[in-house]
Enzyme design. Structure first.
Site, mmCIF file in Angstrom:
data_model
loop_
_atom_site.group_PDB
_atom_site.id
_atom_site.type_symbol
_atom_site.label_atom_id
_atom_site.label_comp_id
_atom_site.label_asym_id
_atom_site.label_seq_id
_atom_site.Cartn_x
_atom_site.Cartn_y
_atom_site.Cartn_z
ATOM 1 N N LYS A 114 0.743 -1.251 -0.104
ATOM 2 C CA LYS A 114 -0.108 0.050 -0.028
ATOM 3 C C LYS A 114 0.828 1.152 0.165
ATOM 4 O O LYS A 114 2.080 1.196 0.594
ATOM 5 C CB LYS A 114 -0.818 -0.083 1.236
ATOM 6 C CG LYS A 114 -2.299 0.724 1.088
ATOM 7 C CD LYS A 114 -3.107 0.113 0.434
ATOM 8 C CE LYS A 114 -4.455 0.895 0.194
ATOM 9 N NZ LYS A 114 -5.442 -0.195 -0.292
HETATM 10 P P1 NAD Z 1 -12.984 7.436 -2.801
HETATM 11 O O1 NAD Z 1 -11.936 8.391 -2.607
HETATM 12 O O2 NAD Z 1 -13.665 7.136 -4.242
HETATM 13 O O3 NAD Z 1 -14.328 7.713 -1.999
HETATM 14 C C1 NAD Z 1 -14.333 7.821 -0.649
HETATM 15 C C2 NAD Z 1 -15.624 8.390 -0.158
HETATM 16 O O4 NAD Z 1 -15.703 8.485 1.356
HETATM 17 C C3 NAD Z 1 -15.908 9.806 -0.656
HETATM 18 O O5 NAD Z 1 -17.361 9.908 -0.962
HETATM 19 C C4 NAD Z 1 -15.760 10.695 0.532
HETATM 20 O O6 NAD Z 1 -16.622 11.737 0.376
HETATM 21 C C5 NAD Z 1 -16.039 9.796 1.693
HETATM 22 N N1 NAD Z 1 -15.692 10.117 2.983
HETATM 23 C C6 NAD Z 1 -14.483 10.470 3.517
HETATM 24 N N2 NAD Z 1 -14.466 10.801 4.798
HETATM 25 C C7 NAD Z 1 -15.707 10.585 4.990
HETATM 26 C C8 NAD Z 1 -16.425 10.390 6.347
HETATM 27 N N3 NAD Z 1 -15.815 10.806 7.592
HETATM 28 N N4 NAD Z 1 -17.558 10.039 6.573
HETATM 29 C C9 NAD Z 1 -18.437 9.791 5.393
HETATM 30 N N5 NAD Z 1 -17.839 9.596 4.148
HETATM 31 C C10 NAD Z 1 -16.548 9.994 4.147
HETATM 32 O O7 NAD Z 1 -12.231 6.109 -2.211
HETATM 33 P P2 NAD Z 1 -12.804 4.686 -2.445
HETATM 34 O O8 NAD Z 1 -11.867 4.113 -3.518
HETATM 35 O O9 NAD Z 1 -13.985 4.427 -2.620
HETATM 36 O O10 NAD Z 1 -12.351 3.836 -1.085
HETATM 37 C C11 NAD Z 1 -13.125 3.994 -0.167
HETATM 38 C C12 NAD Z 1 -12.763 2.785 0.919
HETATM 39 O O11 NAD Z 1 -12.894 1.366 0.130
HETATM 40 C C13 NAD Z 1 -11.300 2.930 1.572
HETATM 41 O O12 NAD Z 1 -11.493 2.210 2.742
HETATM 42 C C14 NAD Z 1 -10.584 2.210 0.579
HETATM 43 O O13 NAD Z 1 -9.255 1.558 1.255
HETATM 44 C C15 NAD Z 1 -11.423 0.910 0.299
HETATM 45 N N6 NAD Z 1 -11.263 0.159 -1.030
HETATM 46 C C16 NAD Z 1 -11.190 0.793 -2.294
HETATM 47 C C17 NAD Z 1 -10.861 0.102 -3.332
HETATM 48 C C18 NAD Z 1 -10.657 0.672 -4.894
HETATM 49 O O14 NAD Z 1 -10.673 -0.234 -5.618
HETATM 50 N N7 NAD Z 1 -10.913 1.827 -4.847
HETATM 51 C C19 NAD Z 1 -10.756 -1.298 -3.248
HETATM 52 C C20 NAD Z 1 -10.848 -1.903 -1.863
HETATM 53 C C21 NAD Z 1 -11.046 -1.035 -0.901
#
Ligand code: NAD
Length: 451
Positions: A114
């Site tokens: 990561k």
């Molecule tokens: P992203 O940046 O696309 O979206 C994050 C979202 O969370 C946004 O809508 C943001 O406004 C919101 N957010 C941030 N802080 C917040 C809070 N305190 N309360 C409510 N909402 C809040 O990110 P993502 O890629 O969707 O990732 C989200 C989660 O999923 C993370 O934990 C990431 O590690 C995990 N994840 C992502 C992927 C991927 O392929 N992108 C894969 C596995 C896991």
């Protein structure tokens, strides 16, 4: 002295949490050599880089970034790059460890890695973010590579960011097929069809499979189920849309601006259109505001935390009324909250299973890049479905097996002189860890400890 004691503060350091989860699971693997256990819990390496960029307004600003390779026994490191003000070395260590176990749960041939840069994208321009990405990648040098460590998108990074990662690495390695150095790229730069929505789609497939397997009494499908989704980014918005297409009623969504609620169900097309236009869902027509805290406490069938770590904790776990928690985010539930939810009969489909669809299709992208192929989206989704169903079944089967052999495991622990409390029944997270740690340890032992 006062008889009133201050409440004990819950440990919220993500790496301490990841280690606690690991050590809980290892109790159910009494055969593991203690030295091997010690090796598996630690990251293989942490690289911290500090660098300046010249921002669009002509100032020089300095940034700190980290890249962790947690374990490469099963293959090259794999894991996203996050841009967020709260990024720390320990957060990146935790996220890298979760990637190791996640890749093992879905059985893709990668290790765990990561990266993250502590920065606030809301205060930076596109050209600032491009410079940060380029500088970060160039300073990591050959610590990244198609057979070494392969980044992907995470919070606040996306296909555009991955195009910059690719381009920077390609400038450093001219004349080679550099496409497999990073996944989640735009489709016309070697990205896989289906990758952008793979994590949310994987959340859907894992949830549907778990429901069909009878994990939640009286709820065997998403048809007609009520759902609340925290986080409306890549994972949350995709999951919400696909859950709605599968017949669920999305009653609440939220992002960094707060939450929106409609008991009759939120129009997903309108929500996504507003998010794309305004960046947030604040003010969504036909909905009323709800705080993120209250969203988590809604009386719904399925709660999908899809934002950040430590959202369901000791101090709010007893407010959770959902029948099923489906982890789109990494690390949204703390160990104390896991125990509280398990005791109340609320299953948690753990992150290292549930959000593994992203890394699964990243693996498919990597394979396509090596072969100079582009697979049809239907093929990608069909392969993803098979992977997620197999992994979900394996985790549920591991939980049943462990819970059926607790007395045997206790006896084996006694024979090996391992002290501690008798083993209690395991939740799905511990089952997923046992499956994953067993697989990684198995490969480490087959390869033999080098030299
Ligand atoms: P992203 O940046 O696309 O979206 C994050 C979202 O969370 C946004 O809508 C943001 O406004 C919101 N957010 C941030 N802080 C917040 C809070 N305190 N309360 C409510 N909402 C809040 O990110 P993502 O890629 O969707 O990732 C989200 C989660 O999923 C993370 O934990 C990431 O590690 C995990 N994840 C992502 C992927 C991927 O392929 N992108 C894969 C596995 C896991």
């Amino acid at each position: 002295m006062s008889s009133i004691e201050a409440p004990v503060q819950e440990e919220l350091n993500p790496f301490a949490i990841a280690q606690e989860q690991f050590h809980t699971a290892v109790r159910y693997l009494p055969d593991l050599d203690p030295g091997l256990v010690d090796y598996l819990v630690r990251p293989e390496r942490l690289i911290t880089v500090e660098f300046p960029i010249e921002t669009a307004d002509g100032q020089v600003q300095n940034f700190v970034g980290h890249r962790v390779l947690h374990n490469s026994v099963r293959g090259p490191g794999k894991g996203g790059i996050r841009f967020h003000p709260d990024v720390t070395a320990d957060e990146v260590r935790a996220l890298a460890a979760w990637m190791t176990w996640k890749c093992a749960v879905v059985d893709v041939p990668f290790g765990g890695a990561k990266g993250g840069v502590a920065c606030n994208p809301a205060e930076l321009t596109e050209s600032d973010l491009r410079r940060i990405t380029r500088r970060f990648v160039s300073q990591l040098g050959d610590a990244l590579g198609p057979f070494v460590d392969v980044p992907a998108p995470d919070v606040n990074t996306n296909a555009r960011t991955m195009a910059w990662v690719y381009d920077t690495y390609a400038m450093m390695h001219p004349g080679e097929n550099n496409l497999p150095v990073v996944t989640g790229k735009p489709v016309d730069i070697g990205g896989s069809l289906g990758r952008a929505e793979a994590t949310g789609r994987g959340v859907l497939y894992a949830c549907q499979r778990a429901l069909a397997q009878g994990l939640v009494d009286g709820l065997d499908s998403l048809d007609g189920a009520t759902v609340a989704v925290q986080g409306f980014g890549n994972v949350g918005a995709t999951a919400a849309r696909l859950f709605a297409e599968a017949g669920a009623r999305i009653v609440a969504i939220s992002d960094v601006s707060g939450g929106r609620y409609n008991e009759e169900g939120i129009d997903m097309d309108a929500a996504i259109a507003l998010r794309d236009e305004a960046g947030v869902v604040d003010g969504l027509v036909g909905t009323e505001p709800i705080s993120n805290d209250d969203l988590l406490a809604l009386d719904v069938d399925v709660l999908v935390p899809a934002a950040l770590e430590n959202q369901i904790r000791a101090d709010n776990a007893d407010r959770i009324r959902a029948r099923f928690v489906v982890e789109g985010a990494n690390g949204p539930t703390t160990p104390a909250a896991d125990r509280a939810l398990y005791a109340r009969g609320i299953p948690v489909l753990p992150d290292i299973l549930c959000n593994a669809g992203g890394v699964t299709v990243s693996y498919y992208e990597w394979v396509q890049n090596h072969e100079n192929e582009q697979w049809d989206e239907d093929l990608v989704n069909a392969k993803l479905l098979a992977k997620m169903e197999r992994a979900t079944d394996a985790v549920i089967a591991t939980q049943s097996r462990l819970n059926g052999t607790l007395a045997d495991l206790d006896r084996q622990r006694g024979e090996r002189g391992l002290n501690g409390e008798p083993l209690g029944p395991v939740d799905l997270r511990t089952a997923a860890y046992v499956l994953a740690v067993g697989r990684v340890a198995g490969v480490a032992l087959q390869r033999g400890i080098w030299p």
